[in-house]
Each structure stands twice: as structure tokens, then as C-alpha cells.
Design a protein around this motif. Structure first.
Motif, PDB file in Angstrom:
ATOM      1  N   ALA A  98      -8.391   0.704  -3.206  1.00  0.00           N
ATOM      2  CA  ALA A  98      -8.075   2.034  -3.702  1.00  0.00           C
ATOM      3  C   ALA A  98      -8.229   3.055  -2.606  1.00  0.00           C
ATOM      4  CB  ALA A  98      -9.017   2.374  -4.854  1.00  0.00           C
ATOM      5  N   PRO A  99      -7.168   3.770  -2.304  1.00  0.00           N
ATOM      6  CA  PRO A  99      -7.289   4.779  -1.283  1.00  0.00           C
ATOM      7  C   PRO A  99      -8.235   5.907  -1.724  1.00  0.00           C
ATOM      8  CG  PRO A  99      -5.055   4.741  -2.204  1.00  0.00           C
ATOM      9  CD  PRO A  99      -5.840   3.669  -2.880  1.00  0.00           C
ATOM     10  N   SER A 100      -8.268   6.170  -3.020  1.00  0.00           N
ATOM     11  CA  SER A 100      -9.157   7.230  -3.463  1.00  0.00           C
ATOM     12  C   SER A 100     -10.405   6.620  -4.062  1.00  0.00           C
ATOM     13  CB  SER A 100      -8.460   8.074  -4.505  1.00  0.00           C
ATOM     14  OG  SER A 100      -8.051   7.248  -5.557  1.00  0.00           O
ATOM     15  N   ARG A 101     -11.465   7.384  -4.070  1.00  0.00           N
ATOM     16  CA  ARG A 101     -12.734   6.928  -4.606  1.00  0.00           C
ATOM     17  C   ARG A 101     -12.671   6.864  -6.119  1.00  0.00           C
ATOM     18  NH1 ARG A 101     -16.136   7.943   0.054  1.00  0.00           N
ATOM     19  NH2 ARG A 101     -15.652   5.916   0.892  1.00  0.00           N
ATOM     20  N   PRO A 102     -13.345   5.864  -6.695  1.00  0.00           N
ATOM     21  CA  PRO A 102     -13.381   5.815  -8.148  1.00  0.00           C
ATOM     22  C   PRO A 102     -14.128   7.016  -8.728  1.00  0.00           C
ATOM     23  CG  PRO A 102     -14.528   3.946  -7.154  1.00  0.00           C
ATOM     24  CD  PRO A 102     -14.067   4.806  -6.050  1.00  0.00           C
ATOM     25  N   GLU A 103     -13.920   7.246  -9.995  1.00  0.00           N
ATOM     26  CA  GLU A 103     -14.589   8.362 -10.647  1.00  0.00           C
ATOM     27  C   GLU A 103     -16.087   8.121 -10.711  1.00  0.00           C
ATOM     28  OE1 GLU A 103     -13.178  11.291 -11.839  1.00  0.00           O
ATOM     29  OE2 GLU A 103     -11.725  10.450 -10.449  1.00  0.00           O
ATOM     30  N   PRO A 104     -16.856   9.207 -10.812  1.00  0.00           N
ATOM     31  CA  PRO A 104     -18.296   9.041 -10.976  1.00  0.00           C
ATOM     32  C   PRO A 104     -18.607   8.259 -12.243  1.00  0.00           C
ATOM     33  CG  PRO A 104     -17.741  11.352 -10.641  1.00  0.00           C
ATOM     34  CD  PRO A 104     -16.461  10.602 -10.724  1.00  0.00           C
ATOM     35  N   ARG A 105     -19.813   7.720 -12.300  1.00  0.00           N
ATOM     36  CA  ARG A 105     -20.206   6.939 -13.464  1.00  0.00           C
ATOM     37  C   ARG A 105     -20.020   7.734 -14.739  1.00  0.00           C
ATOM     38  NH1 ARG A 105     -25.905   4.359 -11.814  1.00  0.00           N
ATOM     39  NH2 ARG A 105     -25.861   5.605  -9.950  1.00  0.00           N
ATOM     40  N   ALA A 106     -19.550   7.036 -15.754  1.00  0.00           N
ATOM     41  CA  ALA A 106     -19.226   7.729 -16.989  1.00  0.00           C
ATOM     42  C   ALA A 106     -20.454   8.354 -17.625  1.00  0.00           C
ATOM     43  CB  ALA A 106     -18.566   6.768 -17.946  1.00  0.00           C
ATOM     44  N   GLU A 107     -21.614   7.670 -17.531  1.00  0.00           N
ATOM     45  CA  GLU A 107     -22.755   8.177 -18.291  1.00  0.00           C
ATOM     46  C   GLU A 107     -23.362   9.437 -17.688  1.00  0.00           C
ATOM     47  OE1 GLU A 107     -24.710   4.977 -15.689  1.00  0.00           O
ATOM     48  OE2 GLU A 107     -22.775   5.330 -16.651  1.00  0.00           O
ATOM     49  N   VAL A 108     -23.028   9.733 -16.422  1.00  0.00           N
ATOM     50  CA  VAL A 108     -23.561  10.959 -15.831  1.00  0.00           C
ATOM     51  C   VAL A 108     -22.566  12.084 -16.071  1.00  0.00           C
ATOM     52  CG1 VAL A 108     -24.392  12.028 -13.725  1.00  0.00           C
ATOM     53  CG2 VAL A 108     -24.697   9.581 -14.076  1.00  0.00           C
ATOM     54  N   LYS A 109     -23.009  13.043 -16.841  1.00  0.00           N
ATOM     55  CA  LYS A 109     -22.100  14.166 -17.139  1.00  0.00           C
ATOM     56  C   LYS A 109     -21.943  15.029 -15.904  1.00  0.00           C
ATOM     57  CE  LYS A 109     -21.978  14.512 -21.956  1.00  0.00           C
ATOM     58  NZ  LYS A 109     -23.014  13.523 -22.301  1.00  0.00           N
ATOM     59  N   PRO A 110     -20.724  15.363 -15.556  1.00  0.00           N
ATOM     60  CA  PRO A 110     -20.593  16.230 -14.391  1.00  0.00           C
ATOM     61  C   PRO A 110     -21.195  17.600 -14.673  1.00  0.00           C
ATOM     62  CG  PRO A 110     -18.452  15.746 -15.401  1.00  0.00           C
ATOM     63  CD  PRO A 110     -19.473  14.998 -16.167  1.00  0.00           C
ATOM     64  N   ASP A 111     -21.897  18.110 -13.707  1.00  0.00           N
ATOM     65  CA  ASP A 111     -22.499  19.421 -13.851  1.00  0.00           C
ATOM     66  C   ASP A 111     -21.391  20.465 -13.843  1.00  0.00           C
ATOM     67  OD1 ASP A 111     -23.657  21.892 -13.335  1.00  0.00           O
ATOM     68  OD2 ASP A 111     -25.400  20.933 -12.413  1.00  0.00           O
ATOM     69  N   PRO A 112     -21.327  21.308 -14.854  1.00  0.00           N
ATOM     70  CA  PRO A 112     -20.218  22.264 -14.906  1.00  0.00           C
ATOM     71  C   PRO A 112     -20.185  23.200 -13.703  1.00  0.00           C
ATOM     72  CG  PRO A 112     -21.884  22.733 -16.600  1.00  0.00           C
ATOM     73  CD  PRO A 112     -22.226  21.417 -16.010  1.00  0.00           C
ATOM     74  N   ARG A 113     -21.350  23.433 -13.102  1.00  0.00           N
ATOM     75  CA  ARG A 113     -21.345  24.367 -11.978  1.00  0.00           C
ATOM     76  C   ARG A 113     -21.041  23.683 -10.661  1.00  0.00           C
ATOM     77  NH1 ARG A 113     -27.126  26.485 -12.280  1.00  0.00           N
ATOM     78  NH2 ARG A 113     -27.315  24.274 -12.748  1.00  0.00           N
ATOM     79  N   SER A 114     -21.035  22.364 -10.661  1.00  0.00           N
ATOM     80  CA  SER A 114     -20.904  21.704  -9.369  1.00  0.00           C
ATOM     81  C   SER A 114     -19.444  21.394  -9.030  1.00  0.00           C
ATOM     82  CB  SER A 114     -21.755  20.436  -9.320  1.00  0.00           C
ATOM     83  OG  SER A 114     -21.256  19.515 -10.243  1.00  0.00           O
ATOM     84  N   ASP A 115     -18.574  22.344  -9.321  1.00  0.00           N
ATOM     85  CA  ASP A 115     -17.175  22.145  -8.946  1.00  0.00           C
ATOM     86  C   ASP A 115     -17.044  22.134  -7.440  1.00  0.00           C
ATOM     87  OD1 ASP A 115     -17.952  24.794  -8.972  1.00  0.00           O
ATOM     88  OD2 ASP A 115     -15.870  25.484  -8.928  1.00  0.00           O
ATOM     89  N   TRP A 116     -18.157  22.398  -6.792  1.00  0.00           N
ATOM     90  CA  TRP A 116     -18.173  22.340  -5.355  1.00  0.00           C
ATOM     91  C   TRP A 116     -18.165  20.922  -4.839  1.00  0.00           C
ATOM     92  CZ3 TRP A 116     -17.306  24.938  -1.257  1.00  0.00           C
ATOM     93  CH2 TRP A 116     -17.236  26.317  -1.355  1.00  0.00           C
ATOM     94  N   SER A 117     -18.711  20.040  -5.647  1.00  0.00           N
ATOM     95  CA  SER A 117     -19.000  18.726  -5.115  1.00  0.00           C
ATOM     96  C   SER A 117     -17.778  17.827  -5.117  1.00  0.00           C
ATOM     97  CB  SER A 117     -20.108  18.075  -5.934  1.00  0.00           C
ATOM     98  OG  SER A 117     -20.680  17.026  -5.195  1.00  0.00           O
ATOM     99  N   ALA A 118     -17.627  17.082  -4.037  1.00  0.00           N
ATOM    100  CA  ALA A 118     -16.618  16.024  -4.022  1.00  0.00           C
ATOM    101  C   ALA A 118     -17.151  14.908  -4.915  1.00  0.00           C
ATOM    102  CB  ALA A 118     -16.437  15.525  -2.597  1.00  0.00           C
ATOM    103  N   PRO A 119     -16.272  14.071  -5.463  1.00  0.00           N
ATOM    104  CA  PRO A 119     -16.773  12.992  -6.323  1.00  0.00           C
ATOM    105  C   PRO A 119     -17.696  12.048  -5.559  1.00  0.00           C
ATOM    106  CG  PRO A 119     -14.372  12.904  -6.088  1.00  0.00           C
ATOM    107  CD  PRO A 119     -14.829  14.072  -5.295  1.00  0.00           C
ATOM    108  N   LEU A 120     -18.683  11.562  -6.281  1.00  0.00           N
ATOM    109  CA  LEU A 120     -19.627  10.627  -5.651  1.00  0.00           C
ATOM    110  C   LEU A 120     -19.175   9.213  -5.951  1.00  0.00           C
ATOM    111  CD1 LEU A 120     -22.941  12.333  -6.764  1.00  0.00           C
ATOM    112  CD2 LEU A 120     -21.880  12.444  -4.492  1.00  0.00           C
TER     113      LEU A 120
END
Ligand code: ADP
Ligand code: MG
Length: 456
Positions: A98-120
Motif C-alpha cells: 500500500a502506497p498510503s498508510r493504513p488508517e489508525p486503529r478503529a478502537e482509538v477515536k481520533p481526537d477532534p482537535r488533532s486535525d494537525w496530526s498525520a495518520p499514525l
């Protein structure tokens, strides 16, 4: 026309690659501007998409001007591989596929304020990081920062080391761990490059105030590959101010780079000074032991059975960077899955020809002596000593045999390097070992293994 596309691709990639990956590809049909190509498994589909998609499209366009796109799909009636093994292998191969990184783990809710962060990357956690001498200090520092962000002495945390030694893996691990323990913390992880592009975008859209404010509201700022900012003075300046504001506000900063702060020439002095103020941890080049442990861990994670000797072979041969090592292992696992049998060293050599060639180098008599002594657990000095006990003399003969096989040295020269022995001694050793290899296949295999490990 399809036959010609296939034929050309076959010529380009060669017979081995073609048979491994492309043989089972069929044309489902042409739908307007799109050619639909089928493969029997998801795994093959992803592989072909990732590795040959562009080439396929280019060849089609040349053949048939009407076609603009290629859609590679899994054949509906084909065996869709969803057995546990295949699933695992796919997981392990994600990096290559996969050229792109997979999505973060489903069980960890993305922090609404962390739109700064690239996917982990979900695979980059502390659990999957193999610790050994070369990285134990960096690992311990990263763990510490994850447990207690912004504690004195550890802020900033500066991780540095060569390509593929685990900087990004450790940074993601820190981010995951903080997210899990303190879900309300706002973590911003991004590459220095991303930082720069966002900064430039803010300049263009005259929203630098927003940029500054939102960035200063993070609790943990992680910037990967800081060396990218060398020569980018304006971005460095901006980063410097952000850095100061955050540290002053008691926020954690984690930075990675390919060199230590003092060696990052081209970075402003005041920034270098501040970067070196917290904890600076070096990821050293891997050792053979660490490489082997990493391979073992990765094979287990992929639920793949890989011959120990094949892993030893890889750990000896691919020494520069863990990413390549992983890529090689993944390729072998894919190969084993495809053909339904375990990979041997011979197959590994064939399948990894390109990678191994890049790692090739001339082998020296010293290396041969060292490797053989290690293998038979005798002292290196015994390669040149006068001792004639069988447990010493036999390995010495093996080393002479290999020296003859693998180097351009003459018999007298080889003799000289083995404690000034006569050329007839070397000749005798060479023929004796050849004889023994004929008679004893276990012994032959052993010598072959040594030879492959040393081979140019
Ligand atoms: P860097 O950022 O230093 O260039 P990465 O963190 O991207 O390197 O590591 C490259 C690859 O090697 C990744 O897939 C990573 O998971 C793997 N890797 C590196 N070091 C280790 C380790 N100690 N244990 C497990 N995997 C590792
Ligand atoms: Mg990296």
C-alpha cells in the motif's frame, strides 16, 4: 491487443517475476476508457496494483489510444483468500503493497482537535518494536516520554539515526501510547516537510495567525525528519518560535532527524542549541543479533513459518536498514504463500536477486576466517595457529576451501594468510573438503550455507 500488453510486460519484468505475480492475470473486458483486469486473490490484486499498475496502464495506452485507466480487481468467482494465513500475510505486506498508510486503529477515536496530526501507522507501536543494544537507550527514552510527557530532562526528546533504523516507528509508538493513556491530550505528529507545506499554505492564504494559534494549542508536537528544514530558513524560524512557545508552556516536543543536533549543519545555531537541550538519543546501526530478532518477530507477527537459516542468511546479507530487511522478508513470505511451500536459501537468493546485488561486496580472507571461526565456535587466532586437533583443523580447512572458492587469491597467498602454511597444505584442504562434501550431505549443506553468507 491484450496479449501484446501481457507480452511486453513479460519482456520487461522477466520470466521469474512474470510467473510469480502476473501469470494469473486475465482481462475481464473493456468498459469505455477503462480496461478491467482480474486476479484471483486480493493479495495478488494489491501487489499487481502497487507494483505494475502504472506500467500496465502505460502499455495499454500505447496499444490502444481509447484506454485511459486500468482497474485491477479480484475475480468474482475466484478463491477470495480469507483464510487466517492469507490475512496475516496481507497485514505483514501492507508496507510493500500500500502506497498510503493504513488508517489508525478503529478502537482509538481520533481526537477532534488533532486535525494537525498525520495518520499514525497502527503497526508502529512499542509492542512491535524489537529492542536490542543499538536502540535500547532511544527506546527507553521514548517509553519514558510516553509515560510522562514533558518531564524535565526529556523535553525535547531528540531521536536521531540513519535511514530505516526505527525513528518513525518510535515516534508513532509514543503518539499511540499517549493517545491511549491520555485521550484528551492533543497530539500533533507530522513530518518536517508537512510542517513546511502547511506553513507555506498558511502564508499563501494569509492565515498565519490561525496556523500559529492552532499549532500552539497542541500538547505534544512531534516533527519527523527535521533535516528536511535545512536551508528552509523561514520555516525554521517559524518552527523555532513554535518550539519555544510550546516548551515554555510545558508541552512535550519530540523531534527526529538523521543526525545529532550538533551535526545538523545548515540548521540555525539557536535552534540546534535548543534541540540539544533535552534528551538526545541515538539509534545506532543494527547488529546481526538485532536483525535476526527483528526477522523472527516479524515472521511470527505474519504467522509465517520461515526457515531459521533463511533468516540468518537475510540478517547477514541485508545489513543497512530494517526497512529493506522487512521488505525482503515480506517478499519471501509472499512467495511462500503463493507457491505453498517454505522458502529455501536458493529460492531466497533468486527472489531477492535485486536487493542482494545492492548489498554485494568483495569478501576478504579475514571475513571468511572470522565467519567460519564464529560458525564452528573456535578462536579466530586458531585460523593461523599450529594446532592440529580435528575440531580446529577442520574449520581451518573449510576456511581455506572458501577462500579458494570466493577470492581471487592464489594458493600460496592463501597459505600465507593461514599462519604461513605451504600451498600444498591449502591444496590438500581444498580437495579434502570437496571430498567430505561429496560424502556427507549434512556437512555439504553447512559449507554451502557459509559460502552463501559470504558470497559476493
Ligand atoms: P526511520 O524512520 O528511522 O527511517 P522507520 O521507523 O520507518 O525508520 O523503520 C523502518 C521499518 O523498519 C519500519 O517498518 C519499522 O517498523 C521497522 N523497524 C525498524 N526498527 C525496528 C525495530 N527495532 N523493531 C521492529 N521494527 C523495526
Ligand atoms: Mg522515518
Amino acid at each position: 491487443c491484450w496479449a501484446r500488453v501481457r507480452g511486453r510486460l513479460r519482456e520487461e519484468v522477466g520470466e521469474v517475476e512474470y510467473r510469480t505475480w502476473l501469470r494469473q492475470m486475465t482481462l475481464a473486458g473493456i468498459d469505455g476508457e477503462e480496461a478491467v483486469v482480474l486476479l484471483p486473490t486480493r493479495f495478488l490484486r494489491d501487489w499487481v496494483r502497487g507494483h505494475y499498475g502504472d506500467r500496465l496502464r502505460a502499455l495499454w495506452v500505447q496499444e490502444n489510444v481509447g484506454i485511459r485507466r486500468i482497474d485491477v480487481r479480484v475475480a468474482a468467482n475466484a478463491r477470495v483468500t480469507d483464510s487466517a494465513d492469507d490475512q496475516q500475510a496481507e497485514g505483514g505486506l501492507a508496507e510493500t503493497l500500500a502506497p498510503s498508510r493504513p488508517e489508525p486503529r478503529a478502537e482509538v477515536k481520533p481526537d477532534p482537535r488533532s486535525d494537525w496530526s498525520a495518520p499514525l501507522d497502527p503497526r508502529f507501536t512499542f509492542d512491535t518494536f524489537v529492542v536490542g543494544k543499538p536502540n535500547e537507550f532511544a527506546y527507553a527514552c521514548a517509553r519514558r516520554v510516553a509515560e510522562k510527557p514533558a518531564s524535565p530532562g526529556f523535553n525535547p526528546l531528540f531521536l536521531y539515526g540513519g535511514v530505516g533504523l526505527g525513528k518513525t516507528h518510535l515516534m508513532h509508538s509514543v503518539a499511540w501510547a499517549i493517545r491511549e493513556a491520555h485521550s484528551q491530550r492533543n497530539i500533533a505528529y507530522m513530518s518536517a516537510e508537512k510542517f513546511m507545506y502547511r506553513f507555506i499554505a498558511a502564508l499563501r492564504s494569509q492565515s498565519t495567525m490561525e496556523f500559529k494559534e492552532s499549532l500552539r494549542s497542541v500538547d505534544v508536537l512531534m516533527i519527523d525528519d527535521l533535516q528536511f528544514l535545512i536551508g528552509k530558513d523561514n520555516t525554521q524560524e517559524e518552527f523555532f518560535h513554535t518550539f519555544n512557545a510550546l516548551v515554555d508552556a510545558g508541552k512535550q516536543i519530540v523531534v527526529s532527524a538523521d543526525k545529532s543536533p550538533s551535526d545538523l549543519n545548515g540548521l540555525e545555531d539557536r535552534l540546534r542549541t535548543r534541540l540539544g537541550c533535552g534528551m538526545v538519543a541515538d539509534l545506532h546501526a543494527t547488529t546481526y543479533e538485532l536483525r535476526l530478532s527483528i526477522l523472527e518477530a516479524k515472521a511470527i507477527a505474519a504467522s509465517a513459518k520461515v526457515d531459521k537459516r533463511v533468516m540468518e542468511f537475510l540478517a547477514h546479507k541485508i545489513t543497512s536498514n530494517v526497512r529493506e530487511l522487512e521488505g525482503a522478508l515480506n517478499r519471501l513470505i509472499a512467495h511462500a504463500n503463493l507457491f505453498g511451500r517454505e522458502v529455501t536459501i536458493e529460492t531466497a537468493q533468486e527472489v531477492l536477486k535485486d536487493i542482494l546485488r545492492a548489498h554485494d561486496r568483495r569478501v576478504t580472507i579475514e571475513e571468511i576466517q572470522k565467519r567460519v571461526a564464529e560458525h564452528y565456535n573456535i578462536r579466530l587466532t586458531d585460523m593461523s595457529s599450529a594446532r592440529r586437533a580435528r575440531n580446529v583443523a577442520r574449520p581451518r580447512q573449510v576456511a581455506m576451501y572458501l577462500a579458494k572458492q570466493l577470492t581471487q587469491r592464489s594458493l600460496p597467498e592463501i597459505g600465507r594468510r593461514f599462519g604461513n602454511r605451504d600451498h600444498t597444505t591449502v591444496m590438500h584442504a581444498v580437495s579434502r573438503i570437496a571430498e567430505l562434501m561429496q560424502a556427507d550431505s549434512g556437512f555439504a549443506e553447512d559449507v554451502e550455507l557459509l559460502r552463501r553468507m559470504l558470497e559476493v
